[in-house]
Design a protein around this motif. Sequence first.
Motif, PDB file in Angstrom:
ATOM      1  N   THR A 194     -25.762 -48.966  41.709  1.00 36.03           N
ATOM      2  CA  THR A 194     -25.102 -49.220  42.996  1.00 36.03           C
ATOM      3  C   THR A 194     -24.615 -47.933  43.649  1.00 36.03           C
ATOM      4  O   THR A 194     -24.683 -47.770  44.875  1.00 36.03           O
ATOM      5  N   LEU A 195     -24.147 -46.990  42.845  1.00 38.58           N
ATOM      6  CA  LEU A 195     -23.605 -45.735  43.374  1.00 38.58           C
ATOM      7  C   LEU A 195     -24.601 -44.581  43.273  1.00 38.58           C
ATOM      8  O   LEU A 195     -24.232 -43.416  43.359  1.00 38.58           O
ATOM      9  N   SER A 196     -25.893 -44.906  43.107  1.00 36.46           N
ATOM     10  CA  SER A 196     -26.905 -43.851  42.976  1.00 36.46           C
ATOM     11  C   SER A 196     -27.023 -43.007  44.248  1.00 36.46           C
ATOM     12  O   SER A 196     -27.394 -41.834  44.186  1.00 36.46           O
ATOM     13  N   HIS A 197     -26.702 -43.607  45.411  1.00 39.81           N
ATOM     14  CA  HIS A 197     -26.821 -42.854  46.662  1.00 39.81           C
ATOM     15  C   HIS A 197     -25.832 -41.681  46.694  1.00 39.81           C
ATOM     16  O   HIS A 197     -26.093 -40.663  47.352  1.00 39.81           O
ATOM     17  N   SER A 239     -12.556 -52.140  50.597  1.00 40.00           N
ATOM     18  CA  SER A 239     -13.715 -52.141  51.475  1.00 40.00           C
ATOM     19  C   SER A 239     -14.616 -53.316  51.137  1.00 40.00           C
ATOM     20  O   SER A 239     -14.489 -53.941  50.085  1.00 40.00           O
ATOM     21  N   GLU A 240     -15.557 -53.610  52.023  1.00 41.15           N
ATOM     22  CA  GLU A 240     -16.470 -54.724  51.824  1.00 41.15           C
ATOM     23  C   GLU A 240     -17.703 -54.278  51.047  1.00 41.15           C
ATOM     24  O   GLU A 240     -18.038 -53.106  51.009  1.00 41.15           O
ATOM     25  N   GLY A 241     -18.402 -55.265  50.447  1.00 36.59           N
ATOM     26  CA  GLY A 241     -19.646 -54.969  49.752  1.00 36.59           C
ATOM     27  C   GLY A 241     -19.430 -54.566  48.310  1.00 36.59           C
ATOM     28  O   GLY A 241     -18.309 -54.553  47.781  1.00 36.59           O
ATOM     29  N   GLU A 242     -20.537 -54.210  47.645  1.00 37.30           N
ATOM     30  CA  GLU A 242     -20.509 -53.866  46.229  1.00 37.30           C
ATOM     31  C   GLU A 242     -20.170 -52.404  45.981  1.00 37.30           C
ATOM     32  O   GLU A 242     -19.850 -52.029  44.857  1.00 37.30           O
ATOM     33  N   GLU A 243     -20.245 -51.575  47.013  1.00 39.57           N
ATOM     34  CA  GLU A 243     -20.057 -50.143  46.833  1.00 39.57           C
ATOM     35  C   GLU A 243     -18.573 -49.774  46.876  1.00 39.57           C
ATOM     36  O   GLU A 243     -18.145 -48.867  47.585  1.00 39.57           O
ATOM     37  N   LYS A 244     -17.798 -50.484  46.091  1.00 42.49           N
ATOM     38  CA  LYS A 244     -16.374 -50.205  46.027  1.00 42.49           C
ATOM     39  C   LYS A 244     -16.120 -49.050  45.078  1.00 42.49           C
ATOM     40  O   LYS A 244     -16.840 -48.844  44.111  1.00 42.49           O
ATOM     41  N   THR A 245     -15.078 -48.308  45.386  1.00 39.66           N
ATOM     42  CA  THR A 245     -14.702 -47.215  44.491  1.00 39.66           C
ATOM     43  C   THR A 245     -14.042 -47.790  43.245  1.00 39.66           C
ATOM     44  O   THR A 245     -13.646 -48.966  43.204  1.00 39.66           O
ATOM     45  N   LEU A 246     -13.907 -46.941  42.231  1.00 37.73           N
ATOM     46  CA  LEU A 246     -13.274 -47.376  40.993  1.00 37.73           C
ATOM     47  C   LEU A 246     -11.832 -47.809  41.230  1.00 37.73           C
ATOM     48  O   LEU A 246     -11.372 -48.805  40.667  1.00 37.73           O
ATOM     49  N   ILE A 247     -11.124 -47.099  42.098  1.00 36.94           N
ATOM     50  CA  ILE A 247      -9.731 -47.451  42.382  1.00 36.94           C
ATOM     51  C   ILE A 247      -9.656 -48.822  43.042  1.00 36.94           C
ATOM     52  O   ILE A 247      -8.782 -49.638  42.706  1.00 36.94           O
ATOM     53  N   ARG A 268     -24.924 -39.776  44.062  1.00 31.27           N
ATOM     54  CA  ARG A 268     -25.548 -38.687  43.297  1.00 31.27           C
ATOM     55  C   ARG A 268     -26.705 -38.080  44.077  1.00 31.27           C
ATOM     56  O   ARG A 268     -26.880 -36.856  44.101  1.00 31.27           O
ATOM     57  N   SER A 269     -27.489 -38.942  44.720  1.00 31.90           N
ATOM     58  CA  SER A 269     -28.628 -38.445  45.501  1.00 31.90           C
ATOM     59  C   SER A 269     -28.161 -37.539  46.632  1.00 31.90           C
ATOM     60  O   SER A 269     -28.717 -36.448  46.850  1.00 31.90           O
ATOM     61  N   HIS A 270     -27.125 -37.965  47.337  1.00 29.30           N
ATOM     62  CA  HIS A 270     -26.624 -37.172  48.468  1.00 29.30           C
ATOM     63  C   HIS A 270     -26.060 -35.842  47.996  1.00 29.30           C
ATOM     64  O   HIS A 270     -26.310 -34.796  48.626  1.00 29.30           O
ATOM     65  N   GLU A 271     -25.314 -35.847  46.889  1.00 28.54           N
ATOM     66  CA  GLU A 271     -24.712 -34.612  46.412  1.00 28.54           C
ATOM     67  C   GLU A 271     -25.767 -33.636  45.890  1.00 28.54           C
ATOM     68  O   GLU A 271     -25.651 -32.421  46.084  1.00 28.54           O
ATOM     69  N   VAL A 272     -26.803 -34.151  45.230  1.00 23.72           N
ATOM     70  CA  VAL A 272     -27.869 -33.276  44.747  1.00 23.72           C
ATOM     71  C   VAL A 272     -28.630 -32.666  45.915  1.00 23.72           C
ATOM     72  O   VAL A 272     -28.959 -31.478  45.912  1.00 23.72           O
ATOM     73  N   HIS A 273     -28.915 -33.481  46.951  1.00 24.70           N
ATOM     74  CA  HIS A 273     -29.587 -32.954  48.141  1.00 24.70           C
ATOM     75  C   HIS A 273     -28.745 -31.875  48.817  1.00 24.70           C
ATOM     76  O   HIS A 273     -29.272 -30.861  49.291  1.00 24.70           O
ATOM     77  N   SER A 274     -27.419 -32.105  48.863  1.00 25.04           N
ATOM     78  CA  SER A 274     -26.530 -31.112  49.470  1.00 25.04           C
ATOM     79  C   SER A 274     -26.571 -29.802  48.687  1.00 25.04           C
ATOM     80  O   SER A 274     -26.580 -28.709  49.281  1.00 25.04           O
ATOM     81  N   LEU A 275     -26.604 -29.899  47.359  1.00 26.49           N
ATOM     82  CA  LEU A 275     -26.682 -28.699  46.532  1.00 26.49           C
ATOM     83  C   LEU A 275     -27.991 -27.958  46.759  1.00 26.49           C
ATOM     84  O   LEU A 275     -28.010 -26.724  46.881  1.00 26.49           O
ATOM     85  N   ILE A 276     -29.096 -28.700  46.842  1.00 24.22           N
ATOM     86  CA  ILE A 276     -30.398 -28.066  47.058  1.00 24.22           C
ATOM     87  C   ILE A 276     -30.438 -27.358  48.405  1.00 24.22           C
ATOM     88  O   ILE A 276     -30.937 -26.217  48.521  1.00 24.22           O
ATOM     89  N   ARG A 277     -29.910 -28.014  49.449  1.00 25.54           N
ATOM     90  CA  ARG A 277     -29.871 -27.380  50.779  1.00 25.54           C
ATOM     91  C   ARG A 277     -29.015 -26.121  50.742  1.00 25.54           C
ATOM     92  O   ARG A 277     -29.347 -25.108  51.368  1.00 25.54           O
ATOM     93  N   ARG A 278     -27.921 -26.176  49.993  1.00 23.93           N
ATOM     94  CA  ARG A 278     -27.046 -25.000  49.880  1.00 23.93           C
ATOM     95  C   ARG A 278     -27.760 -23.858  49.181  1.00 23.93           C
ATOM     96  O   ARG A 278     -27.639 -22.697  49.581  1.00 23.93           O
ATOM     97  N   LEU A 279     -28.519 -24.169  48.128  1.00 26.47           N
ATOM     98  CA  LEU A 279     -29.267 -23.135  47.415  1.00 26.47           C
ATOM     99  C   LEU A 279     -30.355 -22.540  48.297  1.00 26.47           C
ATOM    100  O   LEU A 279     -30.610 -21.327  48.257  1.00 26.47           O
ATOM    101  N   LEU A 280     -31.003 -23.382  49.100  1.00 26.13           N
ATOM    102  CA  LEU A 280     -32.045 -22.877  49.999  1.00 26.13           C
ATOM    103  C   LEU A 280     -31.460 -21.942  51.051  1.00 26.13           C
ATOM    104  O   LEU A 280     -32.098 -20.958  51.444  1.00 26.13           O
ATOM    105  N   SER A 281     -30.267 -22.261  51.528  1.00 30.16           N
ATOM    106  CA  SER A 281     -29.637 -21.404  52.540  1.00 30.16           C
ATOM    107  C   SER A 281     -29.203 -20.062  51.964  1.00 30.16           C
ATOM    108  O   SER A 281     -28.983 -19.103  52.699  1.00 30.16           O
ATOM    109  N   GLN A 282     -29.098 -19.970  50.615  1.00 30.55           N
ATOM    110  CA  GLN A 282     -28.678 -18.727  49.962  1.00 30.55           C
ATOM    111  C   GLN A 282     -29.776 -18.201  49.031  1.00 30.55           C
ATOM    112  O   GLN A 282     -29.493 -17.555  48.030  1.00 30.55           O
TER     113      GLN A 282
END
Length: 290
Positions: free
Chosen positions: A127-130, A239-247, A132-146
């Motif tokens: 459910t929360l895979s998006h 919040s609504e839906g299944e993508e609730k935080t742990l808190i 991890r996907s977003h953070e990994v993409h952000s890291l890759i873009r950051r590495l490409l910029s440097q």
Amino acid sequence: VFTKHFLSKLQNLPPSPFPTLPIIGHLYLLKTKKPLHQTLSNLSNKYGPIVFLNFGSRLVLLISSPSLAKECFTRRDVVFANRPRMLAGKHLGYNNTSLIWAPYGEHWRNLRKIASLEILSSHRVQTLSHIRSHEVHSLIRRLLSQKDQPVDMKALFFELTLNVMMRMIAGKREVEEGRKIREIVTETFLLGGVTIMEDYLPFLRWVGNRGKEKRLILKEKRNSFMQSLIEEHRRMGSSEGEEKTLIEVLLAKQESEPEYYKDEIIRGIMLVRSNFCTKVSVCFFFPKEK
């Protein structure tokens, strides 16, 4: 020393290095330049797959055989299920009530059930895979910029895990919040070296109170930070839906079982989640599209 050595043989205990010194026991064997795991490996190579050690006031059983380790965690799992009472569990584990430090029993089984369903279940991870996907993409873009500059990969990976952790726990990755949790995690790791000798040589607790003061300061800082996140979610609502935080999930459980899911229990589960995220290996995947 000799009396203790021969008594251990009469009691049919596993092989033990000689000598076992008064007060410190076998702690002198750890005072080498080698890493701890190499020192223990050398002891296993010399004395066998089961080694009996005396670390100050605590007795330690060193198991280095896969088959014996399997037996400890299967046939004799109840015997080895309990956890020793350490100072870290008292000061950083809410007096040994969090999942990492709680003694084996009904409370620990309930915490394990919560962790299995809300932290480590396949459904929860998917459910929360998006995130991890977003953070990994952000890291890759950051590495490409440097790409033409040297980068500290260790720091970047640490930041990646913290961002994933914060978004799963609290649903945000603000710079200020990330800085606070980074300081708390770093201080926790540094404090580990202060507490270990006091756990095995209790008389050191009365020699000085510097370690105790550091633990109390860190405890208050960490509690204040996590409680602020809880209060913020309490004001905002779920919040609504299944993508609730742990808190959000834990606050919903608090409404149905307020006598058990107190804020201290919620903070303890948040702590388990943060420890899990900062200690596991980081897994990367690359998108199919270019």
